[in-house]
Design a protein around this motif. Structure first.
Motif, PDB file in Angstrom:
ATOM      1  N   ASP A   1      12.466  23.540 -11.504  1.00 24.91           N
ATOM      2  CA  ASP A   1      13.145  22.458 -12.215  1.00 24.91           C
ATOM      3  C   ASP A   1      13.205  21.158 -11.419  1.00 24.91           C
ATOM      4  O   ASP A   1      14.013  20.284 -11.717  1.00 24.91           O
ATOM      5  N   PHE A   2      12.356  21.024 -10.397  1.00 23.53           N
ATOM      6  CA  PHE A   2      12.371  19.781  -9.630  1.00 23.53           C
ATOM      7  C   PHE A   2      10.999  19.481  -9.039  1.00 23.53           C
ATOM      8  O   PHE A   2      10.145  20.357  -8.885  1.00 23.53           O
ATOM      9  N   LEU A   3      10.809  18.209  -8.710  1.00 22.41           N
ATOM     10  CA  LEU A   3       9.620  17.754  -7.989  1.00 22.41           C
ATOM     11  C   LEU A   3      10.051  16.569  -7.150  1.00 22.41           C
ATOM     12  O   LEU A   3      10.638  15.614  -7.669  1.00 22.41           O
ATOM     13  N   GLN A   4       9.780  16.628  -5.855  1.00 18.45           N
ATOM     14  CA  GLN A   4      10.192  15.564  -4.948  1.00 18.45           C
ATOM     15  C   GLN A   4       8.985  15.076  -4.160  1.00 18.45           C
ATOM     16  O   GLN A   4       8.253  15.878  -3.575  1.00 18.45           O
ATOM     17  N   ALA A   5       8.779  13.767  -4.151  1.00 19.64           N
ATOM     18  CA  ALA A   5       7.636  13.182  -3.452  1.00 19.64           C
ATOM     19  C   ALA A   5       8.121  12.163  -2.433  1.00 19.64           C
ATOM     20  O   ALA A   5       9.153  11.518  -2.619  1.00 19.64           O
ATOM     21  N   ARG A   6       7.353  12.010  -1.357  1.00 19.52           N
ATOM     22  CA  ARG A   6       7.664  11.033  -0.317  1.00 19.52           C
ATOM     23  C   ARG A   6       6.472  10.085  -0.150  1.00 19.52           C
ATOM     24  O   ARG A   6       5.324  10.534  -0.024  1.00 19.52           O
ATOM     25  N   TYR A   7       6.778   8.798  -0.139  1.00 17.56           N
ATOM     26  CA  TYR A   7       5.754   7.770   0.033  1.00 17.56           C
ATOM     27  C   TYR A   7       6.113   6.876   1.218  1.00 17.56           C
ATOM     28  O   TYR A   7       7.285   6.650   1.492  1.00 17.56           O
TER      29      TYR A   7
ATOM     30  N   ILE B   1       1.475  13.738 -10.820  1.00 16.36           N
ATOM     31  CA  ILE B   1       1.935  13.520 -12.188  1.00 16.36           C
ATOM     32  C   ILE B   1       1.587  14.706 -13.069  1.00 16.36           C
ATOM     33  O   ILE B   1       2.354  15.068 -13.975  1.00 16.36           O
ATOM     34  N   LEU B   2       0.469  15.344 -12.825  1.00 19.53           N
ATOM     35  CA  LEU B   2       0.143  16.561 -13.580  1.00 19.53           C
ATOM     36  C   LEU B   2       1.201  17.632 -13.349  1.00 19.53           C
ATOM     37  O   LEU B   2       1.614  18.334 -14.274  1.00 19.53           O
ATOM     38  N   ARG B   3       1.655  17.747 -12.102  1.00 17.43           N
ATOM     39  CA  ARG B   3       2.705  18.735 -11.797  1.00 17.43           C
ATOM     40  C   ARG B   3       4.034  18.318 -12.422  1.00 17.43           C
ATOM     41  O   ARG B   3       4.778  19.167 -12.943  1.00 17.43           O
TER      42      ARG B   3
ATOM     43  N   ARG C   1       0.850  -1.193   0.000  1.00 22.42           N
ATOM     44  CA  ARG C   1       0.000   0.000   0.000  1.00 22.42           C
ATOM     45  C   ARG C   1       0.889   1.248   0.000  1.00 22.42           C
ATOM     46  O   ARG C   1       1.522   1.544   1.019  1.00 22.42           O
ATOM     47  N   PRO C   2       0.953   1.965  -1.111  1.00 25.56           N
ATOM     48  CA  PRO C   2       1.720   3.216  -1.119  1.00 25.56           C
ATOM     49  C   PRO C   2       0.858   4.380  -0.627  1.00 25.56           C
ATOM     50  O   PRO C   2      -0.316   4.497  -0.981  1.00 25.56           O
ATOM     51  N   GLU C   3       1.437   5.215   0.208  1.00 23.22           N
ATOM     52  CA  GLU C   3       0.742   6.397   0.728  1.00 23.22           C
ATOM     53  C   GLU C   3       1.614   7.628   0.469  1.00 23.22           C
ATOM     54  O   GLU C   3       2.752   7.696   0.923  1.00 23.22           O
ATOM     55  N   LEU C   4       1.081   8.582  -0.270  1.00 24.00           N
ATOM     56  CA  LEU C   4       1.811   9.818  -0.533  1.00 24.00           C
ATOM     57  C   LEU C   4       1.840  10.658   0.745  1.00 24.00           C
ATOM     58  O   LEU C   4       0.790  11.067   1.255  1.00 24.00           O
ATOM     59  N   LEU C   5       3.047  10.916   1.258  1.00 22.47           N
ATOM     60  CA  LEU C   5       3.192  11.678   2.498  1.00 22.47           C
ATOM     61  C   LEU C   5       3.290  13.177   2.258  1.00 22.47           C
ATOM     62  O   LEU C   5       2.951  13.971   3.132  1.00 22.47           O
ATOM     63  N   GLY C   6       3.785  13.561   1.104  1.00 26.88           N
ATOM     64  CA  GLY C   6       3.942  14.986   0.825  1.00 26.88           C
ATOM     65  C   GLY C   6       4.864  15.192  -0.352  1.00 26.88           C
ATOM     66  O   GLY C   6       5.373  14.237  -0.938  1.00 26.88           O
TER      67      GLY C   6
ATOM     68  N   THR D   1      12.605  14.121  -9.199  1.00 25.49           N
ATOM     69  CA  THR D   1      13.019  14.509 -10.541  1.00 25.49           C
ATOM     70  C   THR D   1      13.704  15.859 -10.403  1.00 25.49           C
ATOM     71  O   THR D   1      13.072  16.852 -10.059  1.00 25.49           O
ATOM     72  N   GLN D   2      15.017  15.853 -10.583  1.00 26.54           N
ATOM     73  CA  GLN D   2      15.812  17.076 -10.620  1.00 26.54           C
ATOM     74  C   GLN D   2      16.276  17.183 -12.064  1.00 26.54           C
ATOM     75  O   GLN D   2      17.228  16.540 -12.453  1.00 26.54           O
ATOM     76  N   TYR D   3      15.577  17.952 -12.846  1.00 27.63           N
ATOM     77  CA  TYR D   3      15.736  17.930 -14.289  1.00 27.63           C
ATOM     78  C   TYR D   3      17.202  18.005 -14.712  1.00 27.63           C
ATOM     79  O   TYR D   3      17.936  18.846 -14.233  1.00 27.63           O
ATOM     80  N   PRO D   4      17.629  17.073 -15.585  1.00 30.38           N
ATOM     81  CA  PRO D   4      16.872  16.032 -16.273  1.00 30.38           C
ATOM     82  C   PRO D   4      17.005  14.644 -15.644  1.00 30.38           C
ATOM     83  O   PRO D   4      16.591  13.662 -16.251  1.00 30.38           O
ATOM     84  N   TYR D   5      17.560  14.568 -14.398  1.00 31.16           N
ATOM     85  CA  TYR D   5      17.825  13.274 -13.789  1.00 31.16           C
ATOM     86  C   TYR D   5      16.701  12.895 -12.830  1.00 31.16           C
ATOM     87  O   TYR D   5      15.810  13.690 -12.533  1.00 31.16           O
ATOM     88  N   GLN D   6      16.790  11.661 -12.327  1.00 32.89           N
ATOM     89  CA  GLN D   6      15.802  11.190 -11.355  1.00 32.89           C
ATOM     90  C   GLN D   6      16.494  10.328 -10.313  1.00 32.89           C
ATOM     91  O   GLN D   6      17.420   9.565 -10.639  1.00 32.89           O
ATOM     92  N   THR D   7      16.070  10.458  -9.061  1.00 29.62           N
ATOM     93  CA  THR D   7      16.661   9.688  -7.979  1.00 29.62           C
ATOM     94  C   THR D   7      15.567   9.079  -7.111  1.00 29.62           C
ATOM     95  O   THR D   7      14.445   9.599  -7.031  1.00 29.62           O
ATOM     96  N   LEU D   8      15.914   7.988  -6.446  1.00 29.27           N
ATOM     97  CA  LEU D   8      15.014   7.334  -5.493  1.00 29.27           C
ATOM     98  C   LEU D   8      15.843   6.867  -4.316  1.00 29.27           C
ATOM     99  O   LEU D   8      16.924   6.293  -4.498  1.00 29.27           O
ATOM    100  N   GLN D   9      15.351   7.099  -3.115  1.00 30.24           N
ATOM    101  CA  GLN D   9      15.999   6.604  -1.896  1.00 30.24           C
ATOM    102  C   GLN D   9      14.971   5.865  -1.058  1.00 30.24           C
ATOM    103  O   GLN D   9      13.840   6.336  -0.887  1.00 30.24           O
ATOM    104  N   LEU D  10      15.362   4.717  -0.520  1.00 29.82           N
ATOM    105  CA  LEU D  10      14.489   3.975   0.385  1.00 29.82           C
ATOM    106  C   LEU D  10      15.124   3.944   1.763  1.00 29.82           C
ATOM    107  O   LEU D  10      16.271   3.505   1.918  1.00 29.82           O
ATOM    108  N   VAL D  11      14.366   4.404   2.750  1.00 31.99           N
ATOM    109  CA  VAL D  11      14.819   4.403   4.141  1.00 31.99           C
ATOM    110  C   VAL D  11      13.803   3.633   4.974  1.00 31.99           C
ATOM    111  O   VAL D  11      12.643   4.042   5.049  1.00 31.99           O
TER     112      VAL D  11
END
Length: 382
Positions: free
Chosen positions: A205-211, A341-343, A194-199, A245-255
């Motif tokens: 030039d960037f968009l960062q999401a936390r789940y 995703i719209l953003r 179950r993924p929950e968007l935290l914020g 997404t820090q244009y044009p790259y993308q990163t993911l971290q799991l903690v």
């Protein structure tokens, strides 16, 4: 009050520019090859958005990138021969320096000057086991930063590298990783989660999401647990993923919840190959924290590799299906409802550049079809 999630129109007509018709901006550093594949004295053919590039390493170890067409007869320089610090065309042996200038024409009559025009040279940098080129204006390259990956190469982490061809516009890849609501796709690998968007945080030039990821049962690939460090505290805990997404790259971290150090980090770049940018090369670096027990990660490596291959194969199947639908329908008929995703689409749209409408007519027929490698099962990660 304007809805901050609602994308702004690109023009006065009230219609948004189709993101799949937006090109990636050339004024960034893009990986085009793995360093280990650019061996001394060898030339490698690479591409960026329809631009053919010859990448080679000289006897001194320096890496250069030149326009992959000899100024003489336009024969690819990637078919050429490296001699010391020069690259010779395979056809008439015209020699080029790393700056693209012609240094020798073997049969040039005495008293005759060499042609003034050589070939384009791309700024090049090597880092993280990758060869980066700067496709934009060369005088802007020095001020453009390379991605910062502090965990790469550290004694506390080990990195898995991969490079694959995917038959889709680069934007589909950004959307796939940032939208964690698609985990149903991976139910056979991850079980029910179950993924929950935290914020989120965003900027020009960037968009960062936390789940937060909470397990809901079902069978899970063993490699998934090894990668996320499950069981370290004797019980499974929810994981917090930060995707940026820090244009044009993308990163993911799991903690893991309650931990301070990421179990793993992923950095990815999606490099368009063809002029229409409907085929991309994915370069990824998966950096995994080493457990306290020496040798544990080495034993787990094959299982983690298999897991990542399975997930990537499922994602690739989905994004290539999206691209096929776009091709068949002649545009974007998606009915997106997730505000994140719209953003994201607005960030990618506003930082990109218009695609040349004549790109399709100029594209050689041999590049119309996806390379056979892209349709084959993904190779082993390494």
């Amino acid at each position: 009050m304007t809805d901050p999630w609602r994308p702004r129109p690109e023009d006065g007509s009230g219609q948004l520019t189709d993101l799949r018709r937006v090109g990636i901006h050339p004024e960034h550093w893009y990986p085009v090859a793995e360093s280990r594949r650019v061996r001394a004295g060898k030339v490698l053919a690479a591409e960026f958005a329809g631009e053919r590039i010859a990448v080679y390493r000289t006897a001194s170890g320096a890496v250069h990138a030149l326009e992959d067409r000899c100024a003489h007869r336009q024969v690819p320089l990637s078919m050429g021969v490296v001699e010391g610090e020069t690259l010779r065309c395979c056809y008439h042996a015209w020699a080029y320096r790393g700056n693209g200038h012609i240094s020798q024409i073997p049969y040039l009559p005495k008293g005759t000057s060499r042609p003034p025009r050589g070939v384009r040279a791309y700024p090049v940098r090597e880092k993280y086991g990758l060869v980066f080129v700067y496709p934009g204006a060369a005088d802007k390259a020095a001020a453009a930063p390379l991605p910062d990956l502090p965990a790469y190469g550290s004694s506390t982490h080990r990195t898995m590298r991969f490079s694959r061809t995917v038959g889709c516009h680069y934007s589909f890849m950004h959307e796939n990783l940032l939208d964690m609501n698609h985990q149903f796709l991976h139910r056979g690998v991850l079980g029910t989660i179950r993924p929950e968007l935290l914020g989120y945080d965003d900027g020009p030039d960037f968009l960062q999401a936390r789940y937060r990821f909470t397990a809901g049962g079902g069978r899970k690939d063993r490699g998934a647990g090894l990668l996320s460090g499950e069981g370290k505290n004797g019980r499974d805990t929810p994981d917090v993923l930060t995707i940026r997404t820090q244009y044009p790259y993308q990163t993911l971290q799991l903690v893991p919840e309650g931990a301070t150090v990421p179990a793993f980090s992923l950095w990815a770049a999606y490099v368009p190959l063809d002029a229409e940018q409907r085929t991309s090369r994915v370069h990824g670096l998966l950096t995994i924290a080493k457990p306290r027990v020496p040798g544990t990660l080495q034993l787990a490596w094959p299982l983690i590799r298999r897991f990542t291959e399975r997930v990537f194969a499922e994602d690739r199947g989905a994004v290539e299906a999206e691209q096929r639908a776009w091709d068949e329908q002649g545009g974007d008929w998606n009915q997106e409802v997730f505000p994140l995703i719209l953003r994201l689409k607005e960030v990618l749209r506003s930082n990109g550049v218009p695609l040349d409408p004549a790109a399709a007519s100029r594209r050689p027929a041999c590049t119309q079809a996806l390379p056979a490698e892209a349709a084959a099962p993904p190779p082993a990660l390494g």
